[in-house]
Design an enzyme around this catalytic site. Sequence first.
Site, PDB file in Angstrom:
ATOM      1  CG  ASP A   1      -1.819   1.207   1.295  1.00 24.37           C
ATOM      2  OD1 ASP A   1      -2.769   1.272   0.758  1.00 24.37           O
ATOM      3  OD2 ASP A   1      -1.393   2.776   1.515  1.00 24.37           O
TER       4      ASP A   1
ATOM      5  CE1 TYR B   1       1.000   7.822   2.518  1.00 25.75           C
ATOM      6  CE2 TYR B   1       1.266   5.977   1.750  1.00 25.75           C
ATOM      7  CZ  TYR B   1      -0.044   6.199   2.704  1.00 25.75           C
ATOM      8  OH  TYR B   1      -0.775   5.780   3.249  1.00 25.75           O
TER       9      TYR B   1
ATOM     10  CB  SER C   1      -2.921   4.814  11.814  1.00 24.06           C
ATOM     11  OG  SER C   1      -2.279   4.430  13.382  1.00 24.06           O
TER      12      SER C   1
ATOM     13  CG  LEU D   1       0.670  -1.842  14.758  1.00 24.33           C
ATOM     14  CD1 LEU D   1       1.650  -1.605  14.745  1.00 24.33           C
ATOM     15  CD2 LEU D   1      -0.254  -3.092  15.508  1.00 24.33           C
TER      16      LEU D   1
ATOM     17  CE  LYS E   1       6.257   2.843   9.238  1.00 21.60           C
ATOM     18  NZ  LYS E   1       5.965   4.609   9.665  1.00 21.60           N
TER      19      LYS E   1
ATOM     20  CB  THR F   1      12.215   0.736   8.819  1.00 20.42           C
ATOM     21  OG1 THR F   1      12.129   0.842   9.873  1.00 20.42           O
ATOM     22  CG2 THR F   1      10.958   1.762   7.917  1.00 20.42           C
TER      23      THR F   1
ATOM     24  NE  ARG G   1       8.860  -4.458  16.778  1.00 20.92           N
ATOM     25  CZ  ARG G   1       9.445  -5.535  18.125  1.00 20.92           C
ATOM     26  NH1 ARG G   1       9.707  -6.434  17.982  1.00 20.92           N
ATOM     27  NH2 ARG G   1      10.531  -4.886  19.258  1.00 20.92           N
TER      28      ARG G   1
ATOM     29  CD  GLU H   1       6.320  -8.373  17.786  1.00 19.08           C
ATOM     30  OE1 GLU H   1       5.321  -7.435  17.535  1.00 19.08           O
ATOM     31  OE2 GLU H   1       7.239  -8.648  17.638  1.00 19.08           O
ATOM     32  CG  ASN H   2       3.764  -5.914  12.345  1.00 16.92           C
ATOM     33  OD1 ASN H   2       3.564  -6.339  13.458  1.00 16.92           O
ATOM     34  ND2 ASN H   2       3.981  -4.196  11.830  1.00 16.92           N
TER      35      ASN H   2
END
Length: 266
Positions: free
Chosen positions: A44, A49, A183, A185, A227, A229, A233, A236-237
């Site tokens: 996305d 951006y 968002s 999180l 999201k 970087t 993580r 994990e997500n």
Amino acid sequence: MENTVRLNNSVEMPRIGYGVYQIPSSITERCVRDALSVGYRSLDTAQCYGNEHAVGKAVKASGIPREEIFVTTKLWGGRGYKDTVVSIDDSLTALGMDYLDLLLIHEPTGDFHEIYRAMEDAHKAGKLRAIGVANFLEKSYRSLLETARIVPAVDQIETHVFRQQKAMKTLLADHGTIHESWSPLACGQNGFFRNPVLKEIGNRYGKSNAQVGLRFLYQQGIVIIPKSTHLERMKENMDILDFELTQEEMARIKALDLDRSMFGWW
């Protein structure tokens, strides 16, 4: 990751994607390549951006067939039909792609009825597999429905444990529009990563606050695009499919809803 939802035009969209909001273009290519390497197949981005080009480079460099990656971008700053036609081609050029899987109006500004009409025509021409909106809450969503020939496939809105968008979720479901969270999180706002309710529930499953918060949305059929970087993580997500929250746990998390934005944008 073969875990998809069928949009209202039968296009399959992954239920967990990777977002690149606020990732500098200088590192976006590396981040997207990392995300693809650990199994993400939905990306996305957005015109505002400033990293569409880097996303496109990463997709090409990955060696993964284009048709296996679901790419979303969002229009920014459009005023009407003509500039939207140009804007769509600009995004395709920046991404280095012949088509987009999903194009969204980033926010309900300008003549969004005419902007959407241009998107409908681009969809008919084969440039867009699906079209939708972002940050359209009840008034703007209902207004668009009055003139739309194609019901929006997706509405991407701020959604997380502190803003659960219960009324919008029902409204979108009533019209066959998929509810997608940006968002998920909460960008760590309101002590998200320290929240004691999420922490207690997570301890039962050996999961982090992030994983519990993502699972809460996922379990309700909401598409999520977290999201990060950092490679660990990213992994994990995605790792939220091996546990299921109980009704009692879902109720406790639902009680966290403040029913307001953490950012004050919409």
